[in-house]
Design a protein around this motif. Structure first.
Motif, PDB file in Angstrom:
ATOM      1  N   PRO A  97     -12.824 -39.705 -20.598  1.00  0.00           N
ATOM      2  CA  PRO A  97     -11.461 -39.211 -19.585  1.00  0.00           C
ATOM      3  C   PRO A  97     -10.368 -39.285 -20.770  1.00  0.00           C
ATOM      4  O   PRO A  97     -10.288 -39.769 -22.155  1.00  0.00           O
ATOM      5  CB  PRO A  97     -11.230 -40.790 -19.034  1.00  0.00           C
ATOM      6  CG  PRO A  97     -12.473 -41.628 -20.607  1.00  0.00           C
ATOM      7  CD  PRO A  97     -13.069 -41.118 -21.046  1.00  0.00           C
ATOM      8  N   MET A  98      -9.254 -38.300 -19.974  1.00  0.00           N
ATOM      9  CA  MET A  98      -8.243 -38.155 -21.013  1.00  0.00           C
ATOM     10  C   MET A  98      -6.846 -37.793 -19.378  1.00  0.00           C
ATOM     11  O   MET A  98      -6.730 -36.965 -19.239  1.00  0.00           O
ATOM     12  CB  MET A  98      -8.473 -36.632 -21.687  1.00  0.00           C
ATOM     13  CG  MET A  98      -7.038 -37.042 -22.446  1.00  0.00           C
ATOM     14  SD  MET A  98      -7.950 -35.087 -24.080  1.00  0.00           S
ATOM     15  CE  MET A  98      -5.891 -36.155 -24.866  1.00  0.00           C
ATOM     16  N   ASP A  99      -6.811 -38.950 -19.537  1.00  0.00           N
ATOM     17  CA  ASP A  99      -5.318 -38.780 -18.789  1.00  0.00           C
ATOM     18  C   ASP A  99      -5.972 -38.922 -16.774  1.00  0.00           C
ATOM     19  O   ASP A  99      -6.683 -39.752 -16.625  1.00  0.00           O
ATOM     20  CB  ASP A  99      -4.373 -38.638 -18.913  1.00  0.00           C
ATOM     21  CG  ASP A  99      -3.703 -38.644 -20.443  1.00  0.00           C
ATOM     22  OD1 ASP A  99      -4.149 -40.141 -20.898  1.00  0.00           O
ATOM     23  OD2 ASP A  99      -2.318 -38.552 -20.538  1.00  0.00           O
ATOM     24  N   GLU A 100      -5.632 -37.681 -16.313  1.00  0.00           N
ATOM     25  CA  GLU A 100      -6.101 -37.669 -15.210  1.00  0.00           C
ATOM     26  C   GLU A 100      -6.883 -36.796 -15.389  1.00  0.00           C
ATOM     27  O   GLU A 100      -8.129 -36.952 -13.907  1.00  0.00           O
ATOM     28  CB  GLU A 100      -4.897 -36.358 -14.354  1.00  0.00           C
ATOM     29  CG  GLU A 100      -5.069 -34.896 -14.244  1.00  0.00           C
ATOM     30  CD  GLU A 100      -4.832 -34.700 -15.803  1.00  0.00           C
ATOM     31  OE1 GLU A 100      -5.205 -33.682 -16.753  1.00  0.00           O
ATOM     32  OE2 GLU A 100      -4.391 -35.404 -17.518  1.00  0.00           O
ATOM     33  N   THR A 101      -7.846 -36.417 -16.284  1.00  0.00           N
ATOM     34  CA  THR A 101      -9.130 -35.459 -16.225  1.00  0.00           C
ATOM     35  C   THR A 101      -9.720 -36.582 -16.775  1.00  0.00           C
ATOM     36  O   THR A 101     -10.078 -36.984 -17.296  1.00  0.00           O
ATOM     37  CB  THR A 101      -9.228 -34.499 -17.830  1.00  0.00           C
ATOM     38  OG1 THR A 101      -8.028 -33.669 -17.316  1.00  0.00           O
ATOM     39  CG2 THR A 101     -10.124 -33.838 -17.999  1.00  0.00           C
ATOM     40  N   LEU A 102     -11.485 -36.003 -15.972  1.00  0.00           N
ATOM     41  CA  LEU A 102     -12.629 -37.071 -16.251  1.00  0.00           C
ATOM     42  C   LEU A 102     -13.442 -35.466 -16.622  1.00  0.00           C
ATOM     43  O   LEU A 102     -13.812 -34.999 -15.556  1.00  0.00           O
ATOM     44  CB  LEU A 102     -13.013 -37.489 -15.241  1.00  0.00           C
ATOM     45  CG  LEU A 102     -14.093 -38.624 -15.437  1.00  0.00           C
ATOM     46  CD1 LEU A 102     -14.257 -39.605 -16.719  1.00  0.00           C
ATOM     47  CD2 LEU A 102     -14.642 -39.277 -14.235  1.00  0.00           C
ATOM     48  N   THR A 103     -13.837 -35.355 -18.028  1.00  0.00           N
ATOM     49  CA  THR A 103     -15.277 -34.531 -17.837  1.00  0.00           C
ATOM     50  C   THR A 103     -16.657 -35.837 -18.721  1.00  0.00           C
ATOM     51  O   THR A 103     -16.703 -36.367 -19.010  1.00  0.00           O
ATOM     52  CB  THR A 103     -15.049 -33.947 -18.854  1.00  0.00           C
ATOM     53  OG1 THR A 103     -14.133 -33.278 -18.994  1.00  0.00           O
ATOM     54  CG2 THR A 103     -15.916 -32.324 -19.455  1.00  0.00           C
ATOM     55  N   ARG A 104     -18.493 -35.085 -18.084  1.00  0.00           N
ATOM     56  CA  ARG A 104     -19.310 -35.620 -18.254  1.00  0.00           C
ATOM     57  C   ARG A 104     -19.796 -34.482 -19.170  1.00  0.00           C
ATOM     58  O   ARG A 104     -19.729 -32.832 -19.159  1.00  0.00           O
ATOM     59  CB  ARG A 104     -20.068 -35.779 -17.439  1.00  0.00           C
ATOM     60  CG  ARG A 104     -22.016 -35.915 -16.935  1.00  0.00           C
ATOM     61  CD  ARG A 104     -22.183 -36.253 -15.795  1.00  0.00           C
ATOM     62  NE  ARG A 104     -22.026 -35.329 -14.824  1.00  0.00           N
ATOM     63  CZ  ARG A 104     -21.896 -35.914 -13.493  1.00  0.00           C
ATOM     64  NH1 ARG A 104     -21.443 -36.867 -13.081  1.00  0.00           N
ATOM     65  NH2 ARG A 104     -21.291 -34.531 -12.558  1.00  0.00           N
ATOM     66  N   TYR A 155     -12.805 -34.017 -12.523  1.00  0.00           N
ATOM     67  CA  TYR A 155     -11.318 -33.651 -11.608  1.00  0.00           C
ATOM     68  C   TYR A 155     -10.074 -33.161 -12.968  1.00  0.00           C
ATOM     69  O   TYR A 155     -10.314 -33.623 -14.011  1.00  0.00           O
ATOM     70  CB  TYR A 155     -11.621 -34.314 -11.363  1.00  0.00           C
ATOM     71  CG  TYR A 155     -11.197 -35.984 -10.878  1.00  0.00           C
ATOM     72  CD1 TYR A 155     -10.321 -36.310 -12.369  1.00  0.00           C
ATOM     73  CD2 TYR A 155     -12.882 -36.624 -10.950  1.00  0.00           C
ATOM     74  CE1 TYR A 155     -10.836 -37.670 -12.371  1.00  0.00           C
ATOM     75  CE2 TYR A 155     -13.081 -37.963 -10.973  1.00  0.00           C
ATOM     76  CZ  TYR A 155     -11.856 -38.770 -12.000  1.00  0.00           C
ATOM     77  OH  TYR A 155     -11.853 -39.372 -12.474  1.00  0.00           O
ATOM     78  N   GLY A 156      -9.589 -32.810 -13.005  1.00  0.00           N
ATOM     79  CA  GLY A 156      -8.334 -32.533 -13.572  1.00  0.00           C
ATOM     80  C   GLY A 156      -7.276 -31.336 -13.285  1.00  0.00           C
ATOM     81  O   GLY A 156      -7.744 -30.756 -13.058  1.00  0.00           O
ATOM     82  N   SER A 157      -6.361 -31.500 -13.779  1.00  0.00           N
ATOM     83  CA  SER A 157      -5.732 -30.468 -13.797  1.00  0.00           C
ATOM     84  C   SER A 157      -4.934 -29.786 -14.894  1.00  0.00           C
ATOM     85  O   SER A 157      -4.412 -28.741 -15.180  1.00  0.00           O
ATOM     86  CB  SER A 157      -4.532 -31.122 -12.619  1.00  0.00           C
ATOM     87  OG  SER A 157      -3.652 -32.402 -13.394  1.00  0.00           O
ATOM     88  N   ASN A 158      -4.556 -30.627 -15.891  1.00  0.00           N
ATOM     89  CA  ASN A 158      -3.769 -30.487 -17.499  1.00  0.00           C
ATOM     90  C   ASN A 158      -4.828 -29.612 -18.302  1.00  0.00           C
ATOM     91  O   ASN A 158      -5.946 -30.325 -18.984  1.00  0.00           O
ATOM     92  CB  ASN A 158      -3.719 -31.495 -18.330  1.00  0.00           C
ATOM     93  CG  ASN A 158      -2.694 -31.366 -19.680  1.00  0.00           C
ATOM     94  OD1 ASN A 158      -3.057 -30.557 -20.393  1.00  0.00           O
ATOM     95  ND2 ASN A 158      -1.289 -31.646 -19.427  1.00  0.00           N
TER      96      ASN A 158
END
Length: 195
Positions: A97-104, A155-158
């Motif tokens: 997780p990084m703020d609004e982003t989540l990566t697998r 998900y994420g936008s930045n």
């Protein structure tokens, strides 16, 4: 200590890489691309793999050869340091997780290189780095490291967060996968007897 040094010299790039899989996450990185340096620093710090990278590439043309060849050299160094891969955990995954982003990120040190990349960017550049080069780095690294590697931004936008979550996820999964499993020390983790 599981260490390796690789020198890769072509008409397009000159690269020297040293890795220590049993390090502390110390790094000394210079590729000529500031944002790329930042991502490789994240890879080292969060994997606890000591990483030295000195890349001089044909950046007057574009970033392609610099990023690709750096990925190939780092992957080759990791594979060399792993040797026969005796005792490693082999498989690992991480949610990053990084703020609004989540990566697998999920990987298998299988010796069968493959990349599944489900990550998109809405900007063409981050700093001075072309965002299309991120996938190319992960592909090049997986090829020579011998990884089956899956990267998916859930998900994420930045765009900065999306890139950084991918590198941190790779780092955390790699840290676990290269670790020696005390229950399997000395054993190659495959029913085939080789990886």
């Amino acid at each position: 200590m599981r260490t390796a040094t690789i020198s890769r010299k072509t008409s397009e790039t000159s690269i020297d890489v040293t890795v220590n899989l049993d390090g502390t996450g110390a790094y000394d990185i210079s590729t000529g691309i500031g944002f790329f340096d930042h991502m490789l620093e994240q890879l080292s710090r969060h994997s606890l793999i000591d990483l030295t990278v000195k890349t001089v590439g044909d950046l007057h043309i574009d970033q392609h050869h610099t990023v690709e060849d750096t990925g190939l050299a780092i992957g080759e160094a990791v594979a060399k340091a792993l040797g026969e891969k005796r005792g490693i955990r082999r498989y690992a995954d991480a949610l990053s997780p990084m703020d609004e982003t989540l990566t697998r990120v999920a990987l298998d040190i299988s010796g069968r290189p493959f990349l599944v990349w489900k990550t998109e960017f809405s900007q063409k550049r981050l700093g001075e780095m072309d965002t299309e080069m991120f996938e190319h780095f992960f592909h090049s690294f997986a090829q020579t490291a011998g990884l089956t590697l899956h990267v998916e931004t859930l998900y994420g936008s930045n765009n900065h967060h999306i890139a950084e979550a991918a590198f941190k996820g790779l780092a955390r999964a790699l840290r676990e996968a290269v670790e020696i499993d005390p229950r399997k020390a000395g054993v190659i983790p495959s029913t085939k007897g080789t990886l």
